[in-house]
Design a protein around this motif. Structure first.
Motif, PDB file in Angstrom:
ATOM      1  N   ARG A 261       0.844  -1.209   0.000  1.00  0.00           N
ATOM      2  CA  ARG A 261       0.000   0.000   0.000  1.00  0.00           C
ATOM      3  C   ARG A 261       0.876   1.255   0.000  1.00  0.00           C
ATOM      4  O   ARG A 261       0.589   2.226  -0.703  1.00  0.00           O
ATOM      5  CB  ARG A 261      -0.934  -0.007   1.212  1.00  0.00           C
ATOM      6  N   GLU A 262       1.950   1.233   0.780  1.00  0.00           N
ATOM      7  CA  GLU A 262       2.863   2.377   0.803  1.00  0.00           C
ATOM      8  C   GLU A 262       3.568   2.519  -0.550  1.00  0.00           C
ATOM      9  O   GLU A 262       3.807   3.642  -1.014  1.00  0.00           O
ATOM     10  CB  GLU A 262       3.905   2.194   1.912  1.00  0.00           C
TER      11      GLU A 262
ATOM     12  N   ARG B 253       1.200   4.217  -2.862  1.00  0.00           N
ATOM     13  CA  ARG B 253       1.078   5.641  -2.516  1.00  0.00           C
ATOM     14  C   ARG B 253       2.380   6.407  -2.741  1.00  0.00           C
ATOM     15  O   ARG B 253       2.409   7.623  -2.602  1.00  0.00           O
ATOM     16  CB  ARG B 253       0.640   5.761  -1.059  1.00  0.00           C
ATOM     17  N   ASP B 254       3.446   5.685  -3.062  1.00  0.00           N
ATOM     18  CA  ASP B 254       4.737   6.290  -3.398  1.00  0.00           C
ATOM     19  C   ASP B 254       5.283   7.123  -2.247  1.00  0.00           C
ATOM     20  O   ASP B 254       5.832   8.202  -2.441  1.00  0.00           O
ATOM     21  CB  ASP B 254       4.606   7.145  -4.661  1.00  0.00           C
ATOM     22  N   ARG B 255       5.135   6.587  -1.037  1.00  0.00           N
ATOM     23  CA  ARG B 255       5.628   7.299   0.140  1.00  0.00           C
ATOM     24  C   ARG B 255       6.888   6.621   0.684  1.00  0.00           C
ATOM     25  O   ARG B 255       7.950   7.232   0.741  1.00  0.00           O
ATOM     26  CB  ARG B 255       4.537   7.363   1.213  1.00  0.00           C
TER      27      ARG B 255
ATOM     28  N   ARG C 106       9.133   2.588  -1.889  1.00  0.00           N
ATOM     29  CA  ARG C 106       8.944   2.988  -3.277  1.00  0.00           C
ATOM     30  C   ARG C 106       9.733   2.064  -4.195  1.00  0.00           C
ATOM     31  O   ARG C 106      10.389   1.141  -3.758  1.00  0.00           O
ATOM     32  CB  ARG C 106       9.392   4.441  -3.455  1.00  0.00           C
TER      33      ARG C 106
ATOM     34  N   GLU D 172      -7.223   1.046  -4.887  1.00  0.00           N
ATOM     35  CA  GLU D 172      -6.180   2.053  -4.726  1.00  0.00           C
ATOM     36  C   GLU D 172      -5.130   1.937  -5.834  1.00  0.00           C
ATOM     37  O   GLU D 172      -4.623   2.940  -6.334  1.00  0.00           O
ATOM     38  CB  GLU D 172      -5.524   1.903  -3.356  1.00  0.00           C
TER      39      GLU D 172
ATOM     40  N   ASN E  59      -4.191   4.774  -8.720  1.00  0.00           N
ATOM     41  CA  ASN E  59      -2.813   5.184  -8.960  1.00  0.00           C
ATOM     42  C   ASN E  59      -2.443   5.035 -10.435  1.00  0.00           C
ATOM     43  O   ASN E  59      -1.739   5.882 -11.001  1.00  0.00           O
ATOM     44  CB  ASN E  59      -1.872   4.354  -8.087  1.00  0.00           C
TER      45      ASN E  59
ATOM     46  N   SER F  98      -9.235  14.243  -5.478  1.00  0.00           N
ATOM     47  CA  SER F  98      -8.690  13.165  -6.291  1.00  0.00           C
ATOM     48  C   SER F  98      -9.800  12.472  -7.074  1.00  0.00           C
ATOM     49  O   SER F  98      -9.653  12.175  -8.258  1.00  0.00           O
ATOM     50  CB  SER F  98      -7.968  12.148  -5.399  1.00  0.00           C
TER      51      SER F  98
END
Length: 324
Positions: free
Chosen positions: A148-149, A152-154, A157, A247, A251, A299
């Motif tokens: 999930r991270e 979200r590219d947090r 990555r 999600e 994206n 969004s």
């Protein structure tokens, strides 16, 4: 008891001004049981000679010379011969804190398969690392939380170089040949194999930002490779982590919108119309269906507008300077 071997993989191409700093930072690690695999990717400058010189100075270094085949092939060749229980990657124009490998290794427990640290962006040789006694975050994630991270590219990555991996979770996963963004095709697969992962905010890697770096030079046409990578990741998520499907799809659409904006800004009308047509086809192949209530209001609005008019969505966001 001897510490496990860490294999450090360094693809080398046209970095003669930075390679010495990179190799000095690796050979000066406080964790000493490492093998350093340098893959000279047919570099036309002095890099081949620099690699061979360092091999004579440090018996932990192995050098492979190959015809220019790209970073993916270079890393694959190194993975094929790596003997370490753990794998790390360093780009040859970057450098690392002297404690990086020791710190990352110490975060591994029996069920931890990947450890990621923070990084800084620099243009020089004196980046400030968090390798002293300062406060930092350290958190454990399961596979789905880490993916999930990634979406979200947090954190977690597609970057391959601020992580250490157990070799057995990489297995036979290899980088695509000939792609300029091979890490995006590789990282999500390895994340998906991990049982648990650790993220620490401790900054131990210096990423050297250059105007002539691969990502700066990519044309919008070549950047379509990033869309293909997102499609492959999305299909992977549908199969193995369906809870993340909505999600992931959102994206994918946002990546199409971003690349559409980029094409309109950097290409003539004939060229960007071709790109927009391809992006629209992808969005039609992967339509957004069902409940979008979990997507934030603005969004959700942009996704809705893109489904009505992709062209005007990209143009409007460029005029408003959103997303670039």
């Amino acid at each position: 008891m001897k510490e496990p071997l860490i294999s450090v993989i360094v693809p080398v191409y046209k970095v003669e001004n930075y390679l010495e700093v990179c190799l000095r930072s690796i050979t000066n690690q406080t964790y000493e049981n490492i093998e350093i695999i340098l893959v000279d990717d047919g570099s036309p400058d002095r890099c081949p000679q620099i690699c061979d010189s360092w091999k004579k100075r440090d018996n932990r270094i192995k050098v492979i010379h190959q015809n220019n085949s790209g970073g993916g092939q270079a890393r694959n060749r190194a993975l094929d011969i790596a003997r370490g229980e753990f794998i790390a990657f360093v780009d040859s124009d970057d450098y690392i804190a002297s404690t990086m490998f020791e710190f990352l290794y110490n975060q591994f427990k029996e069920d931890i398969d990947i450890v990621e640290c923070g990084y800084c962006i620099t243009e020089n040789d004196d980046a400030l690392f968090d390798d002293k006694n300062i406060t930092y975050e350290c958190k454990v994630f399961n596979t789905e939380e880490a993916m999930r991270e990634n979406i979200r590219d947090r954190i977690f990555r597609q970057l391959i170089w601020n992580k250490m991996y157990r070799k057995n979770i990489i297995g036979n996963i290899r980088f695509p040949i000939g792609s300029k963004i091979d890490d995006e095709f590789w990282t999500y697969q390895v994340l998906g194999n991990a049982r648990r992962l650790v993220y620490t905010s401790k900054v131990l890697y210096a990423y050297r930002q250059q105007e002539n770096s691969v990502m700066h030079l990519l044309s919008p046409e070549r950047r379509l490779q990033s869309i293909e990578a997102k499609i492959q990741r999305h299909n992977y998520i549908i199969k193995y982590m369906p809870n993340l499907e909505a999600e992931s799809l959102s994206n994918l659409w946002y990546t199409c919108i971003y690349q559409g904006q980029l094409a309109m800004r950097r290409m003539n009308e004939k060229e960007y119309q071709h790109i927009l047509k391809r992006l629209k086809q992808i969005m039609q192949l992967y339509p957004i269906k069902g409940d979008l209530s979990k997507i934030p209001g603005k969004s959700k609005l942009w996704l809705k507008l893109a489904s009505i008019s992709f062209y005007w969505t990209c143009k409007s966001r460029n005029i408003l300077k959103i997303g670039l």
